[in-house]
Design an enzyme around this catalytic site. Structure first.
Site, PDB file in Angstrom:
ATOM      1  NE  ARG A  98      40.285  22.844  19.206  1.00 31.85           N
ATOM      2  CZ  ARG A  98      40.896  21.831  19.783  1.00 31.85           C
ATOM      3  NH1 ARG A  98      41.362  21.963  21.016  1.00 31.85           N
ATOM      4  NH2 ARG A  98      41.054  20.682  19.160  1.00 31.85           N
ATOM      5  CG  ASP A 127      38.935  22.237  16.372  1.00 36.74           C
ATOM      6  OD1 ASP A 127      37.938  22.765  16.888  1.00 36.74           O
ATOM      7  OD2 ASP A 127      39.347  21.113  16.707  1.00 36.74           O
TER       8      ASP A 127
END
Length: 406
Positions: A98, A127
């Site tokens: 990420r 996320d």
């Protein structure tokens, strides 16, 4: 910024269920903006096939594929390996990818003159935090749109309904719509029957595992593998030198074939809820195991024990989206320094989901057979008495106080 003033957006695009329906949803709800789809190539391989055609057909103006594999591996995974960072028992697969994706989204949005960045992370997960903290680091004034926090869609079934109504092609069905995330390091599985922790995952269900086989289906004979490290970083497999990303890919093959690296856990999400997932991390599991084997003979006790404590903080930092932070830089410097002598070769035996040590060597080994042998050695065992007397003096004084003898 009002919806109608947003003329151009950059969308984090995987082609999965969430991001596939976001394109038509943005068109309907944000006054038909230009949508630049960005796919971060973090090693998901075949998932990138046909992505450009799909993105454009569903309304994007173009697709940009950013090759982020080596950046993810060299800048995030290798330092984490040196620190042996695990979040609970999770090897941080999604969390590794990420930061570099978020950074690239910010760079492209600034270069394209976009008004906003869009991502498909749910409002329940980690996320959203990881993407947005990376974006804030590199484009602090950029508007961020997270449709899951805005739209009326409540479930994956409703997402599929929306996709069907808008002629968005999907590779999944309602029965196979696990929430998955894949990169070079791992593959995660969440949702459907896995949402109930009392359900045993069907590892041998066709199409469930993608990076290898279950331990039950693994060969009945072991596979030997050797891994060479230099200063804590892997440099060769079975004597063949290659860059780190290729090493991970090679170990994925070997580990996957032997049912290595499959875990079933309930982890504590940053947002406060527990989440059950099945993770495949074949190559990463082998690397972590091998690295820790080599550290046993090359790192002194005080450094090793402190590193074991700091590894929890390092894993938390990554899991919680704080990769681009001063603390990360400081801890990474410690990871590099503490691995200065972690050089050598580790031999392992892979067998039906198990990793079995099969020997290790290092030119910087602190292990002395002469000192530790049960046979005759140069060590003067008589010196232990004085050491124990001094080490135990405070204990003795406390006992004397309790007995009134001081």
């Amino acid at each position: 910024m009002k919806n109608e003033s947003i003329k151009k957006v950059v969308l984090a695009y995987s082609g999965g269920l969430d991001t596939s329906i976001i394109i038509p949803w943005l068109k309907e709800n944000y006054n038909n903006p230009e949508i630049i789809a960005v796919a971060g190539n973090v090693g998901q391989a075949d998932e990138l096939e046909g992505l450009e055609e799909k993105a454009i057909k569903t309304g994007a103006s173009k697709l940009i594929v950013a090759d982020l594999v080596d950046e993810m591996v060299d800048e995030i995974i290798i330092p984490s390996l040196k620190m042996n960072a695990k979040y609970e028992t999770y090897l941080l697969g999604t969390a590794f990818a990420r930061p570099v994706i978020g950074k690239k989204l910010a760079e492209i949005a600034l270069a394209e003159g976009a008004d906003a960045i869009v991502h498909g992370a749910t409002g329940k997960g980690n996320d959203q935090v990881r993407f947005e903290l990376a974006i804030k680091r590199f484009a602090p004034d950029m508007k961020i749109i997270a449709p899951w926090r805005e739209w009326d869609i409540k479930s994956r079934d409703e997402e599929i309904d929306y996709a069907e109504a808008h002629n968005v092609p999907l590779k999944i069905s309602r029965e196979t719509s696990y929430s998955k995330d894949k990169n070079l390091w791992h593959l995660s599985h969440e949702g459907l029957d896995l949402e109930d922790p009392s359900n045993e995952p069907n590892l041998d269900k066709p199409g469930f595992l993608e990076m290898g086989v279950s331990p039950y289906a693994a060969p009945d004979v072991p596979t030997y593998v050797t891994i060479d490290f230099e200063a804590g970083a892997p440099v060769a497999v079975n004597g063949e030198k290659m860059k780190a990303s290729k090493i991970i890919a090679k170990l994925n093959e070997l580990g996957g074939a032997n049912g290595i690296g499959i875990i079933d856990i309930v982890e504590n999400r940053l947002v406060g809820m527990k989440d059950r997932g099945v993770y495949e991390t074949p190559g990463g599991t082998i690397l972590y195991f091998a690295h820790q084997q080599l550290e046993m003979i090359t790192v002194d006790r005080d450094t090793l024990h402190l590193k074991q404590k700091l590894s929890v903080d390092y894993a938390d930092l990554i899991y919680n989206g704080k990769w681009y932070s001063p603390l990360q830089e400081a801890l990474t410097a410690f990871a590099n320094e503490s691995n200065k002598y972690v050089t050598g070769t580790v031999k392992l035996k892979l067998y039906k989901g198990n990793i079995i040590p099969a020997g290790m060597t290092s030119p910087y080994s602190l292990y002395s057979e002469n000192l530790v042998t049960f046979g005759e050695s140069d060590y003067d065992q008589g010196q232990a008495a004085g050491f124990i007397n001094l080490w135990g003096l405070s204990t003795k004084v406390q006992a004397l106080r309790e007995q009134g003898k001081l």
